[in-house]
Design a protein around this motif. Sequence first.
Motif, mmCIF file in Angstrom:
data_model
loop_
_atom_site.group_PDB
_atom_site.id
_atom_site.type_symbol
_atom_site.label_atom_id
_atom_site.label_comp_id
_atom_site.label_asym_id
_atom_site.label_seq_id
_atom_site.Cartn_x
_atom_site.Cartn_y
_atom_site.Cartn_z
ATOM 1 N N ASP A 101 0.794 -1.237 0.000
ATOM 2 C CA ASP A 101 0.000 0.000 0.000
ATOM 3 C C ASP A 101 0.826 1.287 0.000
ATOM 4 O O ASP A 101 0.274 2.370 0.121
ATOM 5 C CB ASP A 101 -0.975 0.060 1.184
ATOM 6 N N LYS A 104 3.638 1.065 -4.812
ATOM 7 C CA LYS A 104 4.475 0.469 -5.872
ATOM 8 C C LYS A 104 3.710 0.365 -7.188
ATOM 9 O O LYS A 104 4.206 0.773 -8.231
ATOM 10 C CB LYS A 104 4.933 -0.936 -5.453
ATOM 11 N N THR A 105 2.494 -0.197 -7.091
ATOM 12 C CA THR A 105 1.712 -0.397 -8.313
ATOM 13 C C THR A 105 1.372 0.934 -8.948
ATOM 14 O O THR A 105 1.472 1.104 -10.164
ATOM 15 C CB THR A 105 0.406 -1.143 -7.968
ATOM 16 N N THR A 106 0.984 1.881 -8.128
ATOM 17 C CA THR A 106 0.644 3.198 -8.652
ATOM 18 C C THR A 106 1.843 3.811 -9.355
ATOM 19 O O THR A 106 1.726 4.385 -10.440
ATOM 20 C CB THR A 106 0.176 4.124 -7.502
ATOM 21 N N ASP A 201 1.727 14.286 -1.599
ATOM 22 C CA ASP A 201 0.534 15.134 -1.726
ATOM 23 C C ASP A 201 -0.409 14.960 -0.546
ATOM 24 O O ASP A 201 -1.319 15.747 -0.346
ATOM 25 C CB ASP A 201 -0.201 14.777 -3.028
HETATM 26 P P1 GDP Z 1 1.223 -1.086 -3.416
HETATM 27 O O1 GDP Z 1 0.557 -2.069 -2.532
HETATM 28 O O2 GDP Z 1 2.533 -0.634 -2.866
HETATM 29 O O3 GDP Z 1 1.333 -1.507 -4.850
HETATM 30 O O4 GDP Z 1 0.324 0.234 -3.354
HETATM 31 P P2 GDP Z 1 -0.692 0.831 -4.405
HETATM 32 O O5 GDP Z 1 0.008 1.397 -5.580
HETATM 33 O O6 GDP Z 1 -1.752 -0.179 -4.653
HETATM 34 O O7 GDP Z 1 -1.258 2.058 -3.587
HETATM 35 C C1 GDP Z 1 -2.016 1.903 -2.408
HETATM 36 C C2 GDP Z 1 -2.961 3.055 -2.250
HETATM 37 O O8 GDP Z 1 -2.243 4.258 -2.099
HETATM 38 C C3 GDP Z 1 -3.866 3.231 -3.462
HETATM 39 O O9 GDP Z 1 -5.142 3.572 -2.989
HETATM 40 C C4 GDP Z 1 -3.254 4.395 -4.208
HETATM 41 O O10 GDP Z 1 -4.193 5.139 -4.932
HETATM 42 C C5 GDP Z 1 -2.668 5.215 -3.077
HETATM 43 N N1 GDP Z 1 -1.504 5.975 -3.513
HETATM 44 C C6 GDP Z 1 -0.398 5.516 -4.138
HETATM 45 N N2 GDP Z 1 0.445 6.525 -4.400
HETATM 46 C C7 GDP Z 1 -0.118 7.649 -3.930
HETATM 47 C C8 GDP Z 1 0.285 9.046 -3.902
HETATM 48 O O11 GDP Z 1 1.342 9.440 -4.362
HETATM 49 N N3 GDP Z 1 -0.579 9.884 -3.303
HETATM 50 C C9 GDP Z 1 -1.761 9.486 -2.765
HETATM 51 N N4 GDP Z 1 -2.531 10.397 -2.200
HETATM 52 N N5 GDP Z 1 -2.159 8.212 -2.780
HETATM 53 C C10 GDP Z 1 -1.357 7.299 -3.357
#
Ligand code: GDP
Length: 591
Positions: A101, A104-106, A201
Amino acid sequence: MSDTQEKVIQIAGSITVDELASALGLSVTTLIGQLFKEGIVATINQRLDYDTASIIIEELGIENVKLEKKNSATKISDNHRELSDKAVERPPVVAVMGHVDHGKTTLLDTLLNKKTVEHEAGGITQHISAYQLEHEGRKITFLDTPGHEAFAAIRQHGAMLTDIVVIVVAADDGVKPQTVEAIKFAQSANAKIIVAINKIDREGADIPRTMADLSQHGLQPEEWGGDITMVPISAKLGQNLNKLLDMILLIADMEELKADVDIPAEGLVIESHMETGKGSVVNLLVTGGELKTGEFIVAGSTYAKIRTMVDFKGRPKGKALPSTPVTVTGFKELPDFGDKFVEVADEKTARRQALLNAQGAADASASANVTSSDLLRMMNTADNSKVFNVLIKGDVLGSVTSVVDSLKMIDTHGEITLNIVATGVGDVTENDVYMATGGNTVIYGFNVTVPTNIAKMAARDNVPIRCYKVIYELLDDAKSEMENLLDAEIVEEEVGEMKIEGVFRTEKTSIIAGGEMLTGKVFSSVLGRVFHNKEEIGEVEVTSVQKEKMDVPELVAGEIGGLALKTEHKINLAIGDRIKFFTREEKKRKL
Ligand code: GDP
C-alpha cells in the motif's frame, strides 16, 4: 590398528535408501529404522542427499566407509561472467519494492501508463513481469513486483538481475516491515538503492520524519551527508517522477552497466504460463548476447525454437539486446521461473542439453527427497514439532514459486514444519481436494478460482480452500494457521501477598484461613503459591474473600481478612506462612 579396508561410496547428488543400505551392507530396515530415529519417515526408494547420508552413517557408528561426492557433469554455469572489452552499455534493470500500500503499483502504472499499454495489448498479457520505458532517449527496464509476489522469488533467482532497487516509502506511514525487508534484499543483492518517498501530496506526509526513519535503518539521505538518493514523489499525481528517472539514469551511469552482445544469447525466465492457441508463453529477460526469433534456446530441462517474440507491449520484435524483456513462444514445455536460458546452435544440441540438464537436476541434491537441512530441522524439532500441511495452486509458475518461497520464509523458530504436499498451476481440482483430504491440509490458491463442484466437494470433506489475489493476505492467513498450532504461552502476573495469621479449617482440598495483606490485593479466582519459611509448599485458588465476616470483592494492602481456598492436594498451611497471589492466562502466541 584395524586392517579393514576403507570402502568408498560415491554419491552423485543423491542416493536411494535401498542403494545406501546395500552399499553399507545393511538391511534396508536397519537403515530405515535409523532414519526414523532421526525423525525421517523414509521409504526404500527415498533419495537422501550427501550430507544426510553422511550424518546417518556417523549416527550408525560406521567408520570404515567414506562418502565421496561425484560431480554431475551438467552443472549449469553461473550467470556472473567476465565482461570482454567489447561489452556495450545496457539499460539498468530496476525493481520497485516497498511495504504493501505504499504505492508500488501506482508508481509503475503512472510511469508506464499501464492503462494504455493494457489497452494496446488487448489483454493478451495479463502477467507482464517486466517493462521498459524511455527517459531522455535512454531505456530503463523495470521488473514488475507489485504486491511482493515476485519478491521472494526474485531474491532467490533474480538477485543478479537487479541493478537498482527503488524502495517506495509512504511519507505518511514511514518505514514498515516490508520496507526493511526491501532494504535487506537490495543490500544482499548488491543493488544500488534509491528511495522514492511517496504520497507527498497527502496531508500527513512528513518528509523529514520519513528520512529520519530511514536513516535509523541505515539509509542516510544525501541531503544529510549520506549516500542514498531520496526523491520525494507523488506516484498518484505523477509529481517529481522525472527526477526519479533522472536519478536512476545517473546511478546507472556511475555503475557503468554493460553486457557483451557478441556471445550466444542468455538470460533468465521471469514468467511462464500456458495460453490457449499459443501453447507456452514465456517472458524472458535477456542479460547477454542478442536473442532472435528462429534461434534455439535451452532453459532448464526444456528448450524452444523461438517461434514468436514480442516486447512488453505485444509488438513483434526480431531481436532483443541485453536488459530487454520479451515474451516468446515455442517452448516444448514450460520452463521454471528463475531458470537460466542460453542460446545453442541447433535443435539437436538443444534437445541434448535439455536432457542433460534434466538428468543433472535429477542428480542434484535439490531433487533428493530428504536434504540435510530437512534432517537438521527434523532433528531440532523431532519431538515437539508440529506440521502445517499446504497444497498450493497458482495461475502461473512464477506465482506458485513465489508463494512457496514466501511461505518458507515465515520464521517459525523451528517449532512448526511447513510441509508442501503438492504445488501446481491452474484452478483447484478434484485431485487437489482428494490429496488434501484427511491430512489436515489447507489448499491455498493464488489468482485461481475454485469451480463450484470442487468447492462443494471440499466443504463435504472438510478441506479448507483459501484463495487470494494478494500474497500478503495469503501469508497472513498461513501465519495465523501456524500460530494456531503453537502451544499457548502461559503468562503469570503477580497481584499481591498475604501473611497468614490464622488457619481455621484444613480439609483435603479446601482451607479457610485469614491474615494481613502485605502488598497488592487478593480477589476471588486468583491463584496463590504458599511459602513456608521461603519454601514453596503448594498452590491454591481463592474461592471467596471475607472481611469482618462479610463477603467482599477484594482485600487490599494493609487490610485483614479471611479467605476460602481450594487446593488440589492437602497443604499444611501454618501461621506465619505467606501466600503470593497471581493470575495465570494462556496467551495465543504470535510468529
Ligand atoms: P502497493 O501495494 O505498494 O502496490 O500500493 P498501491 O500502488 O496499490 O497504492 C495503495 C494506495 O495508495 C492506493 O489507494 C493508491 O491510490 C494510493 N496511492 C499511491 N500513491 C499515492 C500518492 O502518491 N498519493 C496518494 N494520495 N495516494 C497514493
